[in-house]
Design an enzyme around this catalytic site. Structure first.
Site, mmCIF file in Angstrom:
data_model
loop_
_atom_site.group_PDB
_atom_site.id
_atom_site.type_symbol
_atom_site.label_atom_id
_atom_site.label_comp_id
_atom_site.label_asym_id
_atom_site.label_seq_id
_atom_site.Cartn_x
_atom_site.Cartn_y
_atom_site.Cartn_z
ATOM 1 N N GLU A 137 64.766 31.461 53.272
ATOM 2 C CA GLU A 137 63.707 32.193 52.576
ATOM 3 C C GLU A 137 62.513 31.320 52.214
ATOM 4 O OE1 GLU A 137 65.159 34.546 49.338
ATOM 5 O OE2 GLU A 137 66.513 35.701 50.601
ATOM 6 N N GLU A 148 72.473 37.262 54.188
ATOM 7 C CA GLU A 148 72.740 37.548 52.764
ATOM 8 C C GLU A 148 72.583 39.033 52.522
ATOM 9 O OE1 GLU A 148 70.495 35.375 49.805
ATOM 10 O OE2 GLU A 148 70.702 33.508 50.936
#
Ligand code: BGC
Length: 459
Positions: free
Chosen positions: A168, A354
């Protein structure tokens, strides 16, 4: 196609994920260097109740038990991150053999249990020594990261096949350098822009270092996503949603890697904050990854506005249940993101790296009855399997998280684990969601008696 062909064990990875700073604890043990999250969380006023990752879930010591837990649950893969400064205390230069040996033993033990390691090189814990030299704003960071990647692939590359360079990068840039609620706590839009660009350059340096040592390795990155819908069907709101997607989701990082440019909907607004001459780097950034990791938690609606630099504002969408993070549960959004990423890039493989939810959990009589989390997982996995049936090359799914852990600025107030951690005693209790997920992983298909609820896939 019957469900059996879609997700059989061996061809589909059912795993769970963690990140070093969130679970390991012992941040300075055995010669490790400090990182920006260590410094940030020790700075008064930054985290919930001044909590830090000093102990976390003590994975640094309890990893043999945690590997055993995964094995007993029936998981066939584990996504975890390496802490850069454990391995290179100064971020570059001298290797700390004790730091490396921690990951070396972990990898051996996972493989001995039939668990495939998926390794992330950077999950937000920039070494403090490099931060003091400018961190993500110093153009040299690409070389520092490339050298680090060469060290770890040299040590683990004979056994690790799946690598993610960055986790991220959007959050590092937006929350760490613009909003300032994450380490290193900056509020500077130029630092944000520079960190976007140099993370991309670092990704390429890491990708090349891993491929040079192990041409057969599969190298990708994990990107942040929240499904975005336009609040109305008007042209300006549709354009606002495109800007929001460009910014929050995969396009800011995958457009450069696949198409050699920043997302057209976003670039005019981003350009003033990128390093001068960034255009010259674009050809070198155009190296499509072997796979993309999709992190997904929630979805939201936006409308056009002229009140902020990105030109969108979140508005109310259709009612949806909320998690303890107050995130709207929209499993159809995961299907939307998977479809979008496939249509835009046609990458060879996609992993959900995720997906999960925080709820209020309690141990009652040795069990944690987290029905909300099980329902969340079922509906999102159903969305994944539907996207896979429709042709998105999904090869695996990782629940966030294996363990309750240090949820960044929220400290220990948010529990995402499928395994409950008592932070006083470090005792682990597999939650009901973990039992359900383990059954799914062992079977490779949804258990007969617990049909996955199909989300309504629509707009
Ligand atoms: C991050 C995790 C984090 C999770 C839940 C993701 O953005 O990669 O580190 O714990 O979201 O907030």
């Amino acid at each position: 196609m019957p469900e059996q062909d879609v997700a059989t064990n061996g061809r589909f990875y059912w795993g769970s994920a963690t990140a070093a700073y969130q679970v390991e604890g012992s941040p300075l043990a055995d010669g490790a260097g400090s990182c920006v999250w260590h410094e940030f969380s020790h700075t008064p006023g930054t985290t919930y109740h001044a909590q830090t990752g000093d102990i976390a879930a003590d994975h640094y010591h309890k990893w043999p038990e945690d590997v055993e837990l995964m094995k007993n649950m029936g998981l066939n893969s584990y996504r975890f991150s390496l802490r850069w400064a454990r391995i290179l205390p100064d971020g570059t230069g001298v290797v700390n053999p004790r730091g490396l040996s921690f990951y070396d033993r972990l990898v051996d033990s996972l493989l001995a249990c039939g668990i495939e390691p998926f390794v992330t090189l950077f999950h937000w814990d920039m070494p403090s020594a490099l931060f003091r030299m400018g961190g993500w704003s110093n153009p040299d960071v690409a070389d520092w990261f490339g050298d680090y990647a060469a060290v770890v692939v040299g040590a683990l590359g004979d056994r690790v096949r799946y690598w993610m360079t960055l986790n991220e990068p959007y959050v590092v840039s937006a929350e760490g350098h613009l909003v300032g609620n994450h380490a290193p706590g900056m509020r500077n839009i130029y630092q944000m822009g520079h960190s976007v660009h140099h993370q991309l350059r670092a990704h390429i340096a890491g990708y090349r270092a891993i491929k040079a040592a192990r041409p057969g390795a599969r190298v990708g990155l994990a990107v942040h996503n929240a499904a975005v819908w336009p609040g109305t069907g008007s042209g300006p709101d549709i354009a606002a949603a495109e800007r929001a997607e460009g910014w929050h989701n995969f396009p800011m990082f995958l457009d450069p890697l696949v198409h050699g440019r920043y997302p057209p909907a976003l670039e005019p607004r981003l350009r003033p904050f990128l390093p001068v001459g960034y255009e010259n780097d674009m050809p070198a950034l155009q190296v499509p990854p072997d796979f993309v990791g999709i992190n997904y938690y929630h979805g939201y609606y936006v409308r056009d506005t002229s009140d902020n630099w990105l030109g969108f504002v979140e508005v109310d969408g259709p009612e949806a249940p909320r998690t303890k993070m107050n995130w709207a549960v929209r499993p159809e959004g995961l299907h939307r993101v998977l479809t979008q990423v496939h249509e835009r890039y046609h990458l060879p493989a996609v992993f959900i790296t995720e997906n999960g939810a925080s709820y209020e959990d309690r141990v009652v009589g040795g069990a944690v009855h987290d029905a909300d989390r099980t329902a969340y997982l079922k509906s999102h996995i159903a969305a994944v399997l539907q996207a896979k049936r429709e042709g998105v090359p999904v090869e695996g799914y990782f629940v966030w998280a294996l363990l309750d852990n240090f949820e960044w600025a929220h400290g220990y107030s948010q529990r995402f684990g499928i395994v409950y951690v008592d932070f006083e005693t470090q005792e682990r209790t597999v939650k009901d969601s973990g039992r359900w997920y383990g059954e799914l992983a062992r079977a490779g298909v949804p258990p007969q008696d617990q049909e996955l609820s199909a989300p309504s896939i629509g707009s």
